[in-house]
Structure formats: structure tokens, C-alpha cells
Design a protein around this motif. Sequence first.
Motif, PDB file in Angstrom:
ATOM      1  N   TYR A  86       0.754  -0.999   0.322  1.00  0.00           N
ATOM      2  CA  TYR A  86      -0.135   0.370   0.123  1.00  0.00           C
ATOM      3  C   TYR A  86       0.767   1.544   0.046  1.00  0.00           C
ATOM      4  N   VAL A  87       0.674   1.955  -0.731  1.00  0.00           N
ATOM      5  CA  VAL A  87       1.008   3.259  -0.990  1.00  0.00           C
ATOM      6  C   VAL A  87       0.046   5.092  -0.901  1.00  0.00           C
ATOM      7  N   ILE A  88       0.294   4.796   0.694  1.00  0.00           N
ATOM      8  CA  ILE A  88      -0.543   6.630   1.268  1.00  0.00           C
ATOM      9  C   ILE A  88      -0.085   7.783   0.620  1.00  0.00           C
ATOM     10  N   VAL A  89      -1.520   8.490   0.060  1.00  0.00           N
ATOM     11  CA  VAL A  89      -1.034   9.794  -0.646  1.00  0.00           C
ATOM     12  C   VAL A  89      -2.066  10.038   0.509  1.00  0.00           C
ATOM     13  N   GLU A 237       7.186   2.091  -8.289  1.00  0.00           N
ATOM     14  CA  GLU A 237       7.993   0.496  -8.967  1.00  0.00           C
ATOM     15  C   GLU A 237       9.120  -0.515  -7.836  1.00  0.00           C
ATOM     16  N   ARG A 238       9.749   0.815  -6.574  1.00  0.00           N
ATOM     17  CA  ARG A 238      10.153  -0.184  -6.122  1.00  0.00           C
ATOM     18  C   ARG A 238       9.450  -0.524  -5.144  1.00  0.00           C
ATOM     19  N   ALA A 239       7.959   0.316  -4.719  1.00  0.00           N
ATOM     20  CA  ALA A 239       8.015  -1.237  -3.375  1.00  0.00           C
ATOM     21  C   ALA A 239       6.834  -2.429  -4.856  1.00  0.00           C
ATOM     22  N   TYR A 240       7.099  -2.974  -5.629  1.00  0.00           N
ATOM     23  CA  TYR A 240       6.478  -3.430  -6.134  1.00  0.00           C
ATOM     24  C   TYR A 240       7.598  -4.645  -6.689  1.00  0.00           C
ATOM     25  N   LYS A 241       9.180  -3.845  -6.518  1.00  0.00           N
ATOM     26  CA  LYS A 241      10.597  -4.897  -6.491  1.00  0.00           C
ATOM     27  C   LYS A 241       9.767  -5.755  -5.776  1.00  0.00           C
ATOM     28  N   MET A 242       9.837  -4.561  -4.563  1.00  0.00           N
ATOM     29  CA  MET A 242      10.561  -5.411  -2.860  1.00  0.00           C
ATOM     30  C   MET A 242       9.369  -6.473  -2.321  1.00  0.00           C
ATOM     31  N   ASN A 243       8.709  -6.358  -3.113  1.00  0.00           N
ATOM     32  CA  ASN A 243       7.051  -7.499  -2.941  1.00  0.00           C
ATOM     33  C   ASN A 243       7.249  -8.334  -3.699  1.00  0.00           C
ATOM     34  N   ASN A 244       8.406  -9.092  -4.059  1.00  0.00           N
ATOM     35  CA  ASN A 244       8.537  -9.617  -5.408  1.00  0.00           C
ATOM     36  C   ASN A 244       7.505  -9.715  -7.140  1.00  0.00           C
ATOM     37  N   GLY A 245       7.172  -8.258  -7.525  1.00  0.00           N
ATOM     38  CA  GLY A 245       6.360  -8.359  -8.352  1.00  0.00           C
ATOM     39  C   GLY A 245       5.158  -8.527  -8.414  1.00  0.00           C
ATOM     40  N   THR A 246       4.777  -8.105  -6.866  1.00  0.00           N
ATOM     41  CA  THR A 246       3.042  -7.995  -6.852  1.00  0.00           C
ATOM     42  C   THR A 246       2.791  -6.440  -6.407  1.00  0.00           C
ATOM     43  N   LYS A 247       1.365  -6.529  -7.606  1.00  0.00           N
ATOM     44  CA  LYS A 247       0.773  -4.642  -8.103  1.00  0.00           C
ATOM     45  C   LYS A 247       0.712  -4.297  -6.437  1.00  0.00           C
ATOM     46  N   VAL A 248       1.186  -3.365  -6.584  1.00  0.00           N
ATOM     47  CA  VAL A 248       0.524  -1.965  -5.788  1.00  0.00           C
ATOM     48  C   VAL A 248      -1.056  -1.466  -5.531  1.00  0.00           C
ATOM     49  N   ALA A 249      -1.535  -1.189  -4.228  1.00  0.00           N
ATOM     50  CA  ALA A 249      -3.064  -0.476  -4.108  1.00  0.00           C
ATOM     51  C   ALA A 249      -1.863   1.046  -3.521  1.00  0.00           C
ATOM     52  N   LEU A 250      -3.008   1.775  -4.110  1.00  0.00           N
ATOM     53  CA  LEU A 250      -2.884   3.328  -3.592  1.00  0.00           C
ATOM     54  C   LEU A 250      -3.977   3.912  -3.009  1.00  0.00           C
ATOM     55  N   THR A 251      -3.226   4.575  -2.438  1.00  0.00           N
ATOM     56  CA  THR A 251      -4.687   4.794  -1.177  1.00  0.00           C
ATOM     57  C   THR A 251      -4.970   6.320  -0.782  1.00  0.00           C
ATOM     58  N   ILE A 277      -0.249  -1.533 -10.667  1.00  0.00           N
ATOM     59  CA  ILE A 277      -1.282  -0.935  -9.810  1.00  0.00           C
ATOM     60  C   ILE A 277      -2.350  -2.245  -9.882  1.00  0.00           C
ATOM     61  N   ALA A 278      -2.421  -2.560  -8.417  1.00  0.00           N
ATOM     62  CA  ALA A 278      -3.645  -3.496  -8.279  1.00  0.00           C
ATOM     63  C   ALA A 278      -5.064  -2.792  -8.095  1.00  0.00           C
ATOM     64  N   TYR A 279      -5.196  -1.866  -7.203  1.00  0.00           N
ATOM     65  CA  TYR A 279      -6.357  -0.832  -7.202  1.00  0.00           C
ATOM     66  C   TYR A 279      -6.085   0.248  -6.626  1.00  0.00           C
ATOM     67  N   TYR A 280      -7.342   1.119  -7.079  1.00  0.00           N
ATOM     68  CA  TYR A 280      -6.915   2.215  -6.066  1.00  0.00           C
ATOM     69  C   TYR A 280      -7.984   2.810  -4.865  1.00  0.00           C
ATOM     70  N   VAL A 281      -7.691   3.545  -3.248  1.00  0.00           N
ATOM     71  CA  VAL A 281      -8.472   3.614  -2.516  1.00  0.00           C
ATOM     72  C   VAL A 281      -9.108   4.881  -1.841  1.00  0.00           C
ATOM     73  N   SER A 282     -10.031   5.645  -2.561  1.00  0.00           N
ATOM     74  CA  SER A 282     -10.082   7.166  -2.162  1.00  0.00           C
ATOM     75  C   SER A 282     -10.631   7.364  -1.181  1.00  0.00           C
TER      76      SER A 282
END
Length: 471
Positions: A86-89, A237-251, A277-282
Motif C-alpha cells: 500500500y502507498v498512502i497519498v 515501482e520500488r514497492a512492486y520489486k520489494m514484494n516480488n512483483g506484487t501489484k501496489v494499491a494506492l489510497t 497498480i492493483a487498485y485504488y481506494v479513495s
Amino acid sequence: KESGSVQSVNKERGDDEVGTFSVVILTVLCLVSAQYSFLEHLQPFAPESSPLFKNDEERTEFLSSLQTKYNFSRLKRSSNYTLTPYVIVPSLVGSKLEAKLEGTSNPHWFCPSTYDSWFYLWFDVYSFLPLVTDCWIWNVALQFNKSSGFNYNQQGVRTRVPDFGGVGAVEYLDEDNTVGLWNETIKMMENFGYEANQTLFGAPYDWRVGPNNFFDRGHDGSWNPDPYYYNLKQLIERAYKMNNGTKVALTSLSEGAVTVLLFLTQYVTQAWKDQYIAYYVSLDGAIGGSVSAIGATLSDTYVSGASGTVIDGLLAALQSMGGVSWLFPNPDFYGSDRTYFSNPMGNFSASNFSIAYQYVNASGVVDMYNDFLKSGRFHYAVSPGLGIEVHLIFGNEVKTPYFFSYNTSDMIYPPEVEYGNGDGTIMESGLRWLERYNSKQYPVKSYPVTGMIHGTSLMNKDAQDYFFKIL
């Protein structure tokens, strides 16, 4: 007037001690009053900072209910269980800011012009001390360059956003960790296995600046030395690589929504989104903007029921921030002819804002707004949509300002307010705007919370329940 009592206290404690005590009490009262005035002025967009739980027992009970409903324990025991990074904005005023002073001009002799160490520009309660507030307003205000479209600091003021990639700048706003925002959500995510800088990341930004500052180059081709969107893309992209190619969610929270939407529609490609990108939560997305942003830049007294405490210079500081102008009602949503406020000079829409702002010596607000229009920065939610799965958590059935009516041309008195339906800041049509792009490939799902006020979703159990259901 109780002179006898005061004299007896003076004899027991000494005049100096009593004087010091009086100064402390006066200082605290002034701090509370000034701080309240600033936060009140931005209240429609400022996230709520209040406890989600009254005590540890209540937190444990809520976590237990999430465990039961969504089977986190079973998932964690599963051999193929993988956490979605997860990446928090964050939101407007939702990131810590630090500053150095390198020979800046200043409004008063007692304001330092140089300060070699990084200090908290936002948020430090002592910045709101009487007189000191003037120094802070000078340091936090911005300039606007029409050629590049960039906002920039006052000369001699250097700023940075700390801990990009970590959660330190979004979890709490102050050094003492008393003004919490994402803190409870982060604690609960950690309880379910998330780890900061490994599966959970923060992407704080300078919320004062306008959207042009997020891009690599200005209108005139000038390089941006610290483009937010480049950094955000690298972080994902760094989060994706650190987690073995798991897509990243944005919130995101509040203004963070339009920041994310612009990134997804104007900075990265569909191929990139498909890969990363896996999905986005607003949460409380400020999609479509708000009439309240206009009120915040027109007058010190636009807030209905305001305390009456006015910080001199604060209005001018807000008028200098592109991040506030970007929250004006979006003409893509409401049209250029829709009127938002009136005064004895007439009715005002996006097409004639400039007349009213020139009258109150704030034409710079319109310069930024028009620049964002011309450069397409309001085109963040257009067909065919975001090209990813989207989840919208928001409040509804709350009276939301729709139109302001001022009795004088200088607009120094609180306006009469007409209301529509929304979350108290954003109209429901904006909160639901992305629903029109719902498709089988890229679903858009909404989770309305009746009565939830804008900016409070991090402190609302129903909203948090939805968040962890999605997670």
C-alpha cells in the motif's frame, strides 16, 4: 479585582513567579485561539484529528471484529497469502513540512532571517504564538511564476517534505505525535502484518503547491528539481520489486484523490498501470472541488459560525497556495457558467471570478486557477476513466455549501449559504463522479457512510470497516 488574594499569593510565591504563571496561561490561551483560527479557516478540507478509539480495549475489540469478519487470521496462515503493498497519498495539510531559512526577508525585526537547521514548518503549535505567527505566515506563503506555472517559496526559504517512502510524515503531523491522522489505520494494518518501508509506504507532498509542481517540467520547459510524480512513480515501482512483483494499491484522503487521479491520467501510461497498480481506494475524495475553496480565498470570515479570531496575513497566505486554488469547483463537472457566489456587483462563475478577486486584491488566485485550466490540470476524471479498479469511501446526506451570497462587495462579513447534499465540503455528484466509468474490466465501487463529514473517514469506524473489507 481580588487585590487581597493577589497580594497574598505574591508574598508566598514572589512577584516573578506569579508573573511567569500569568504569561504561561496567556500564552496557552493565545495558542489555542490562533491555532483554532487557522484550522477553522481550512476546516472544510483539513482532515479531522481526533481519536478513533477511546482506549486500548476498544481498539482490541474493533480489531477482533475485523479478524472475524474478514478472516485475516486464516489468510495469514495460508501458504499463498501475500500482502498487497500500500502507498498512502495524504490530504491538504496532511503532510509534515520542514524548512530552513537562508537569508530570507521578514516582516519584523524579531523574525529570524537565517536558521541553519531544519525545523517544522507544519505542524508546530508554537508557530501560532502571538507575533510569531507573522513569521510563520511569511515562511509558509508562496509565489507563483506565470512562465513555468510553478509555485515557489519566498526568497531565502527552503522547504522539504520529510520521510518520503516512510509513514512518519503522514502518521502524525507534529513532532510530539499528538496530532494523529493515519496513525490508527497504520496501527491496524501493522496488526495484520503490514510493515513500514516494506509493504506500507507514505508518499507525502508539499500540499501548498499547485499541480504543476508535481510534473517534471514547467510550461516554459524549465526543469523541476523535485517532481512529486516522478518520485511517486519510483516509489510504486520500488514497492512492486520489494514484494516480488506484487501489484501496489494506492489510497488517499481528501485532496490526495485529485493528486492520485491526475497522476493516473496524465503522468503514467495504461501499460504501466496494468503492470504496477492493483487498485485504488479513495477516502473522502475531494473530486470535483468545492465552493468552500472559493470561500477560503475570498474572506477571513466565510466559515459559518466562525470564532471571530482572525490572524492577520493568513488569508493572503492561503491565496498564494496553488493547492487551495486547485480545489475550486471543477468546470469539467459543473460547467464554466455555473455561479458559485454573489455580492452587490453581481453573480460569479468561473468565467468572471477575476472581477471579485481583483476587488479584494487577490488576482493571483485567478492567475493560478486560469493556468490550471489552460494546462489541463482539472482534466483528471475524464472518459474513459482511470483504467484501474476503484473504491470510493465517502460521507453523504450532510448539508454541503452550494452557493455563497455576500452582502458587501468587499465580502468581509460571513455570507448567507445555500446548501446541497454531500459530505459537508464536496457535493455528492463529485464524490460519485467516477461511478460513471464503472465497467466489468475496471469496476468502480462506492461505500457511502451516512452523516460522515469530510475529512473524518480515518476516525470513523464504518469507513475503516469498509477500508479493511477492501484490503
